[in-house]
Design a protein around this motif. Sequence first.
Motif, PDB file in Angstrom:
ATOM      1  N   TYR A 146     -55.488 -38.881 -41.593  1.00 37.98           N
ATOM      2  CA  TYR A 146     -55.943 -38.362 -42.091  1.00 37.98           C
ATOM      3  C   TYR A 146     -57.585 -38.131 -41.442  1.00 37.98           C
ATOM      4  O   TYR A 146     -57.774 -36.586 -41.053  1.00 37.98           O
ATOM      5  N   ILE A 147     -58.169 -39.368 -41.041  1.00 42.19           N
ATOM      6  CA  ILE A 147     -59.304 -39.211 -39.806  1.00 42.19           C
ATOM      7  C   ILE A 147     -58.848 -39.549 -38.792  1.00 42.19           C
ATOM      8  O   ILE A 147     -58.346 -41.023 -38.701  1.00 42.19           O
ATOM      9  N   GLU A 148     -59.280 -39.167 -37.190  1.00 47.62           N
ATOM     10  CA  GLU A 148     -58.857 -39.492 -36.554  1.00 47.62           C
ATOM     11  C   GLU A 148     -60.124 -39.911 -36.013  1.00 47.62           C
ATOM     12  O   GLU A 148     -61.139 -38.864 -35.668  1.00 47.62           O
ATOM     13  N   THR A 149     -60.317 -41.278 -34.874  1.00 42.70           N
ATOM     14  CA  THR A 149     -61.605 -41.807 -34.568  1.00 42.70           C
ATOM     15  C   THR A 149     -61.319 -41.267 -33.111  1.00 42.70           C
ATOM     16  O   THR A 149     -60.887 -40.843 -32.039  1.00 42.70           O
ATOM     17  N   ILE A 150     -62.853 -40.424 -32.488  1.00 46.16           N
ATOM     18  CA  ILE A 150     -62.880 -40.184 -31.380  1.00 46.16           C
ATOM     19  C   ILE A 150     -63.954 -40.930 -30.738  1.00 46.16           C
ATOM     20  O   ILE A 150     -65.548 -40.775 -30.767  1.00 46.16           O
ATOM     21  N   GLY A 186     -66.488 -43.413 -29.523  1.00 51.38           N
ATOM     22  CA  GLY A 186     -68.163 -43.104 -28.463  1.00 51.38           C
ATOM     23  C   GLY A 186     -68.612 -41.514 -28.991  1.00 51.38           C
ATOM     24  O   GLY A 186     -70.090 -42.031 -28.415  1.00 51.38           O
ATOM     25  N   ILE A 187     -67.451 -41.440 -29.559  1.00 47.58           N
ATOM     26  CA  ILE A 187     -68.144 -39.798 -30.003  1.00 47.58           C
ATOM     27  C   ILE A 187     -68.326 -39.379 -31.874  1.00 47.58           C
ATOM     28  O   ILE A 187     -69.785 -39.272 -32.548  1.00 47.58           O
ATOM     29  N   GLY A 188     -67.234 -39.707 -32.652  1.00 45.99           N
ATOM     30  CA  GLY A 188     -67.039 -39.339 -33.941  1.00 45.99           C
ATOM     31  C   GLY A 188     -65.784 -39.695 -34.601  1.00 45.99           C
ATOM     32  O   GLY A 188     -65.209 -39.585 -34.328  1.00 45.99           O
ATOM     33  N   TYR A 189     -65.999 -38.667 -35.484  1.00 42.62           N
ATOM     34  CA  TYR A 189     -64.577 -39.042 -35.836  1.00 42.62           C
ATOM     35  C   TYR A 189     -64.312 -37.472 -36.486  1.00 42.62           C
ATOM     36  O   TYR A 189     -64.810 -35.999 -36.020  1.00 42.62           O
ATOM     37  N   ARG A 190     -62.875 -36.927 -36.798  1.00 41.97           N
ATOM     38  CA  ARG A 190     -62.173 -35.621 -36.607  1.00 41.97           C
ATOM     39  C   ARG A 190     -61.039 -36.111 -38.339  1.00 41.97           C
ATOM     40  O   ARG A 190     -61.163 -36.573 -38.066  1.00 41.97           O
ATOM     41  N   TRP A 191     -61.193 -35.031 -39.123  1.00 42.90           N
ATOM     42  CA  TRP A 191     -59.928 -34.936 -40.366  1.00 42.90           C
ATOM     43  C   TRP A 191     -58.785 -34.114 -39.480  1.00 42.90           C
ATOM     44  O   TRP A 191     -59.303 -32.536 -38.933  1.00 42.90           O
ATOM     45  N   LYS A 192     -57.745 -34.516 -39.427  1.00 41.48           N
ATOM     46  CA  LYS A 192     -56.995 -33.644 -38.859  1.00 41.48           C
ATOM     47  C   LYS A 192     -56.086 -32.844 -39.393  1.00 41.48           C
ATOM     48  O   LYS A 192     -56.050 -33.213 -40.715  1.00 41.48           O
ATOM     49  N   ILE A 193     -56.110 -32.169 -38.653  1.00 39.33           N
ATOM     50  CA  ILE A 193     -55.425 -30.651 -39.419  1.00 39.33           C
ATOM     51  C   ILE A 193     -53.972 -31.266 -39.746  1.00 39.33           C
ATOM     52  O   ILE A 193     -53.078 -31.477 -38.804  1.00 39.33           O
ATOM     53  N   ASN A 194     -53.029 -30.185 -40.674  1.00 39.42           N
ATOM     54  CA  ASN A 194     -51.875 -31.281 -41.053  1.00 39.42           C
ATOM     55  C   ASN A 194     -51.289 -29.574 -40.825  1.00 39.42           C
ATOM     56  O   ASN A 194     -51.451 -28.749 -40.528  1.00 39.42           O
TER      57      ASN A 194
END
Length: 226
Positions: free
Chosen positions: A212-216, A218-226
């Motif tokens: 569900y959660i992607e680590t970017i 050095g920058i942050g995080y993103r909730w991956k869209i299904n």
Amino acid sequence: MTKILILEDDDFIRQQLAGILQEKGYLVVEAASVGQFNNIYEQEEAVIDVFLLDVYLPDGNGFDVCRKIREHGSQIIIFLTSCDDEDSIIKGLDCGGDDYVVKPFRVAELVSRIMANVRRISGGTDIYKDGTLTVDFKNKSIIHADKQICVSPTEFHVLEILINNKGLIVRRDTFFQKMWDRYGTFVEDNTLTVTVSRLKTKLGNREDGRAYIETIRGIGYRWKIN
């Protein structure tokens, strides 16, 4: 109807993208240079909802254009560029960009990110569903595969921020600002890392195995869209 301005000097990319977005029901305005952008912006600033900006342009750059837009409004700004280095991404977000999409990109993903930004500006709902996952923001409960997931208040706050910005990169410092301002919760850098890691473990993966959660990095995080 959502109106999008595309600032891109590559005629093929700009025209192809404009055609696809128009087929999706968006109103589209095109600019091939900063000069053309300025002419359009002076006339249509108030009616443009989303800006798609390239970085390197024949008479300027997208970062300066982004700053100009931010001086006058809070419209959605998405960088659409081949500059995929970490410094460029950070610079794009620092100068006011809402998201950063690297070329070559999948049109479906870009459209999803545009829609996610529009939903974010329009406001969300109390219930969020993603496959077998259901999050009730009002009652602060999480159900995954018919099982209740217990999380700490800090973990739920992080989850709420990610879902409210689903499909978008949420910078680490944005978490600190939002959680301090809205919840009165102080979160240190290491605490955020551990919190997201625990949240990932508790949520598990979607039915297709994707997180569900992607680590970017050095920058942050993103909730991956299904």
